[in-house]
Design an enzyme around this catalytic site. Structure first.
Site, PDB file in Angstrom:
ATOM      1  N   ASP C  18      -7.471  17.799  -6.818  1.00  0.00           N
ATOM      2  CA  ASP C  18      -6.689  19.013  -7.025  1.00  0.00           C
ATOM      3  C   ASP C  18      -5.780  18.745  -8.218  1.00  0.00           C
ATOM      4  OD1 ASP C  18      -4.898  21.086  -7.047  1.00  0.00           O
ATOM      5  OD2 ASP C  18      -4.109  20.748  -5.022  1.00  0.00           O
ATOM      6  N   LYS C  80      -0.888  22.732 -17.081  1.00  0.00           N
ATOM      7  CA  LYS C  80      -1.986  23.579 -16.599  1.00  0.00           C
ATOM      8  C   LYS C  80      -1.835  25.009 -17.119  1.00  0.00           C
ATOM      9  CE  LYS C  80      -4.284  24.548 -12.192  1.00  0.00           C
ATOM     10  NZ  LYS C  80      -4.181  24.232 -10.749  1.00  0.00           N
ATOM     11  N   GLU C 179      -9.684  27.002  -6.178  1.00  0.00           N
ATOM     12  CA  GLU C 179      -8.716  26.437  -5.235  1.00  0.00           C
ATOM     13  C   GLU C 179      -8.691  27.149  -3.881  1.00  0.00           C
ATOM     14  OE1 GLU C 179      -5.392  26.362  -7.874  1.00  0.00           O
ATOM     15  OE2 GLU C 179      -6.250  24.666  -8.959  1.00  0.00           O
ATOM     16  N   ASP C 201      -2.889  31.856  -2.170  1.00  0.00           N
ATOM     17  CA  ASP C 201      -2.593  30.555  -2.789  1.00  0.00           C
ATOM     18  C   ASP C 201      -1.546  30.737  -3.883  1.00  0.00           C
ATOM     19  OD1 ASP C 201      -2.557  28.122  -4.062  1.00  0.00           O
ATOM     20  OD2 ASP C 201      -4.716  28.004  -4.402  1.00  0.00           O
TER      21      ASP C 201
END
Lengths: 136, 179, 614
Positions: C18, C80, C179, C201
């Site tokens: 992850d 990210k 994810e 999420d």
């Protein structure tokens, strides 16, 4: 795809949008549609009965940009043409002029159909008028 | 390249059982999905990618009645090449043109046209539902006798549906712009 | 174990990673299920922070996080948010992040850290390498294959950038997995509950919502939506801005707070935010350069501040419901993932929208990594009864007439997905056709995300409109596009040259892999050491066992002493970082125990002979 400025111009500033009196004996109206994309196009021509020359052409299209550009170009081309010259306009001429991608070729077909329908309507009217005159 | 029905192991019929379609799709996905081939040579992985992408296309097309009907029409040669406007009833064109004109009147208007837009949407949605309600019966008729007239009728319903769907989209665009 | 079908055959280890905005994790599957691999200090979370130390060495993880305070200008976090993006995309954002950007960052951002220039994929590669090393140390074997998770709403360029990061880190990325989908896999593992599940999420920098159908081991995504620029970071920045304003007026500073002060304050703000999830009020405190700042903040104020941010997650949720054709009542359970879902107000907003109590039993920080490990086990063949059917989050189209986009593959299509389209030429003898491919839902090309321009080359020269080039667009199971073209007149495959609009070219990635060769050399050395230690363990164990055998007593004192000496010498070098030294001592021990082994062998054969004869 690269498009000429002329094409984009037709799309952004379509010419001859509007409508004419449907009941005018010198006006021919063509209403066509492309079922696969749900476009509708109305194209009208006003013919000088003495010369057989198209003096005015108008259109109203509900549909994608290619359909609008195709009908805009068609009305521009119709101006000053005789009825028979108008019938010679082919959808491939429109495709070439606008460099339409294959997915949009049906838009040019629609414009060609609209020209044919409008002129057929005009011819039908004049024939009826002639009959009416003859009957008198 | 085999057809969508064949890919899913179904007889080519317009009427189909959604649960059975899902069962077959899952069963084949378990066999063909690229995840099952992660340790296999490149050639087999490529084949799995190809096969499963077509399986997914097939499932997506067949599970939706409208897309399924369009697919069958195309398979039967009723959709090849651009359709000419001669295939569309003139009354439908007139009706759609007038509806579009009316919608254009409302377009760009202030908040006061909102109720009219909403009424237009409700009416269009009603027309859409009415068009779609005819499909199951026509599907059954085609499956039973396979007459081309039935397919032409189906195409008529789909065309009408498409025109109305466009109107729904337009009216929704207006509504979200006015919101 | 119950649900798994385990095959005990030897397979390559595949780990699940992850790669988060704030923290990253690596997990693997053992016989009892997925497990997060802790770092040597025992922590499961590795900060996604990378720093260039003053001596030029690049560090990642906890050490880099410490440098965020001491050397903020040499440290980068939340990278990210910059993956697969150009300068124009992130201009607004960069005002809040203390990063310096190098010239020429239009299609790929280049961050200036000390005197180094690093692209986001390179920065991420350092985090990945750190995770890889942790895993290798923990598992005692080299790790070269991985599944990496990405936000479901990542576009093609963001996915490609993540894959590039893996390659640069020396990982064979077998799959990018979304994810929320990964989370559902971890959720559905022991639950074995068929039904409709929504995964909400809300992480450090991204938000995703996915709705799935779980049916006998198939995890079918029905629809997904999200915002790749919305997360806990935004809440931090909100609080940080308020605290900075306070400080500017209270401390009467002539210049803005320096970067170190800002990073200390940022840490204080995050701590306050986190404790507000558990306590009605918290304090933001900073003592710095002789000044002191202290502010009490209660939950009501926090909620007033963050309500607009939480609201921004609800639009995608509603769209996702619409796209899946479901009503909130049809959702059996909402699974909460990501650190930001610890905030009580997030939970109540989700509860109000879906009209059901959200499922918060899973550790929101770990569930994605655990799911990635399950997907890794699916790919390695260890888990055979589960399968993910994911979708592409954004529609794919080509630019046509007047900048209008013609859609070829619609959003929420199950992947792999493909579409075929014909193209022709506009001019006699034309040899090339240029296709502009975009991703997004808007009608005009300028409102969509440009993916790439594909140049179809070497078309057979024919009159205008005669050519027929059939182009196949294929989105693979990673959600990444590839394009192939065939000239239908000649039946020959047409060359396709890809000019990506954002991101690195293949050549640039190759170059980065080469540049990291030194590092890769280090990795390789580490791997060799690990392997040597495994071998040492084996021979030491075997020797220990042999000492219980009668053959040991049959040796002379000198021979026994030689073996003990060889054992000791191997133990001395065991923890050295030089694999050759270890191997050399293994060799010595091998030689010293040769007679012992022979004696044992003869004795065994003798026993066997006795058994068969007489």
């Amino acid at each position: 795809m690269a498009y000429s400025n002329k094409v984009l111009d037709h799309y952004n500033h379509p010419r001859n949008v509007g409508s004419m009196d449907k009941s005018d004996p010198n006006v021919g109206t063509g209403m066509v549609g492309a079922p696969e994309c749900g476009d509708v196009m109305k194209l009208q021509v006003k013919v000088n009965p003495a010369t057989g020359i198209i003096e005015e052409a108008k259109f109203k299209t509900f549909g994608c940009g290619s359909a609008i550009a195709s009908s805009s170009l068609a009305t521009e081309w119709l101006h000053g043409k005789t009825v028979d010259e108008a019938l010679a306009i082919k959808n491939t001429d429109i495709v070439n002029e606008l460099s339409l991608p294959p997915v949009k070729i049906h838009c040019s077909v629609l414009a060609e159909d609209a020209i044919k329908a409008a002129i057929a309507d005009y011819k039908k009217k004049t024939a009826q008028n002639a009959d009416a005159v003859a009957a008198n | 390249m085999s057809g969508y029905f064949e890919l899913l192991g179904l007889p080519p019929a317009l009427t189909l059982d959604a649960a059975e379609l899902q069962r077959l799709f899952y069963e084949r996905s378990r066999q063909w999905h690229p995840d099952r081939f992660a340790r296999k040579p490149e050639e087999e992985r490529q084949r799995a990618l190809d096969l499963s992408s077509r399986l997914n296309d097939a499932y997506r097309t067949l599970r939706d009645p409208v897309q399924r009907a369009q697919y069958v029409l195309a398979q039967e040669g009723l959709d090849a090449g651009p359709q000419r406007s001669a295939d569309v009833p003139p009354e439908l064109l007139e009706e759609v043109f007038e509806l579009n004109m009316a919608l254009e009147e409302l377009r760009g208007g202030d908040i006061s046209v909102r109720p009219q837009l909403e009424a237009a949407r409700a009416s269009f949605l009603g027309m859409l539902a009415a068009a779609e309600a005819r499909l199951p019966e026509l599907f059954a008729a085609w499956d039973a006798a396979r007459r081309r007239e039935t397919l032409a009728e189906i195409r008529g319903v789909l065309d009408r549906r498409k025109y109305i769907q466009n109107l729904v989209n337009e009216v929704e665009k207006e509504l979200s712009a006015a919101a | 174990m119950g649900n798994f079908q385990i095959d005990f055959g030897k397979r390559d280890r595949v780990v699940g990673i992850d790669l988060g905005t704030t923290n990253s994790l690596v997990a693997f599957m053992d016989l009892t299920g997925p497990k997060v691999i802790p770092d040597p200090s025992g922590s499961n979370l590795v900060p996604s922070v990378v720093a260039v130390s003053p001596d030029g060495a690049i560090v990642a993880g906890p050490e880099a996080r410490r440098m965020l305070i001491t050397h903020p200008e040499r440290t980068v976090y939340s990278v990210k948010r910059l993956m697969g993006r150009g300068l124009a995309d992130v201009g607004e954002e960069l005002k809040l992040f203390p990063f310096r950007i190098a010239e020429g960052s239009e299609s790929v951002i280049q961050l200036l850290l000390g005197d180094r220039k690093l692209t986001p994929p390179e920065v991420s590669a350092h985090v990945l390498r750190h995770l890889k090393r942790n895993a290798e140390e923990f598992l005692g074997e080299p790790v070269t294959k991985a599944v990496i998770t990405v936000p479901a709403y990542f576009n093609d360029a963001q996915r490609q950038a993540t894959k590039d990061a893996g390659r640069i880190a020396g990982l064979d990325v077998l799959r990018l997995v979304n994810e929320p989908t990964a989370a559902s896999l971890a959720y559905g593992l022991d639950k074995r509950k068929d039904g409709i599940v929504a995964v909400y999420d809300f992480g450090g920098g991204t938000f995703d919502i996915s709705i799935l159908k779980l049916h006998e081991g198939i995890f079918e995504v029905l629809a997904t939506n999200g915002d790749t620029h919305l997360g806990g970071d935004d809440i931090d920045n909100l609080l940080l801005r308020i605290a900075l304003e306070d400080i500017a007026s209270e401390w009467e500073l002539n210049a803005p707070l320096d970067p170190e002060g800002v990073q200390r304050l940022r840490r204080a703000v995050i701590e306050a935010k986190e404790s507000l999830s558990f306590f009605p009020s918290a304090r933001i405190e900073l003592e710095y350069q002789g000044h002191a700042y202290r502010r009490e903040i209660d939950r009501a104020l926090l909620e007033k501040l963050i309500a607009p941010i939480i609201d921004r997650t609800l639009g995608p949720c509603r769209q996702c419901l619409r796209d899946s054709g479901l009503t909130p009542e049809q959702i059996d359970e909402v699974v909460m993932v990501g650190g930001s879902t610890r905030i009580p107000m997030v939970r109540s907003a989700v509860e109000a929208l879906f009209r059901s109590h959200p499922h918060t039993d899973l550790n929101p920080d770990e569930v994605v990594a655990l799911g990635a490990a399950v997907q890794a086990a699916i790919l390695s063949g260890e888990v055979e009864d589960k399968l993910l059917l994911d979708v592409t989050p954004l529609s794919l189209g080509i630019e046509t007439m007047g900048g209008v986009v013609s859609k070829l593959i619609h959003r929420n299509s199950t992947i792999p997905a493909s579409a075929t389209e014909s193209f022709t030429t506009a001019v006699d003898g034309q040899r090339n056709v240029l296709i502009h491919v975009l991703q997004g839902e808007r009608e005009l090309a300028r409102d969509c995300r440009s993916l790439a321009r594909f140049d179809l080359k070497d078309i057979d020269p024919v009159p205008a409109g005669m050519a027929r080039i059939e182009v196949r667009f294929l989105i693979d199971a990673n959600g990444i596009l590839s394009v192939t073209a065939v000239d239908k007149r000649t039946g020959k495959e047409t060359g396709v040259e890809v000019k990506p609009s954002y991101g690195l070219t293949d050549e640039q990635v190759e170059k980065m892999i080469l540049e990291s060769f030194e590092k890769a050399g280090e990795d390789f050395a580490a791997r060799q050491v690990l392997e040597a230690r495994v071998e040492a363990d084996n021979i030491l164990r075997a020797t220990d066992k042999a000492k219980q055998n009668d053959a040991w007593l049959a040796l002379s004192d000198a021979e026994r002493a030689a073996i003990d000496r060889a054992i000791n010498e191997l133990l001395v070098v065991y923890h050295a970082e030089d694999h050759r030294l270890i191997l050399q001592k293994i060799e010595s021990l091998n030689a010293a125990t040769q007679k012992l082994a022979e004696t044992m062998m003869n004795a065994a054969v003798g026993t066997a002979l006795k058994g068969t004869h007489i």
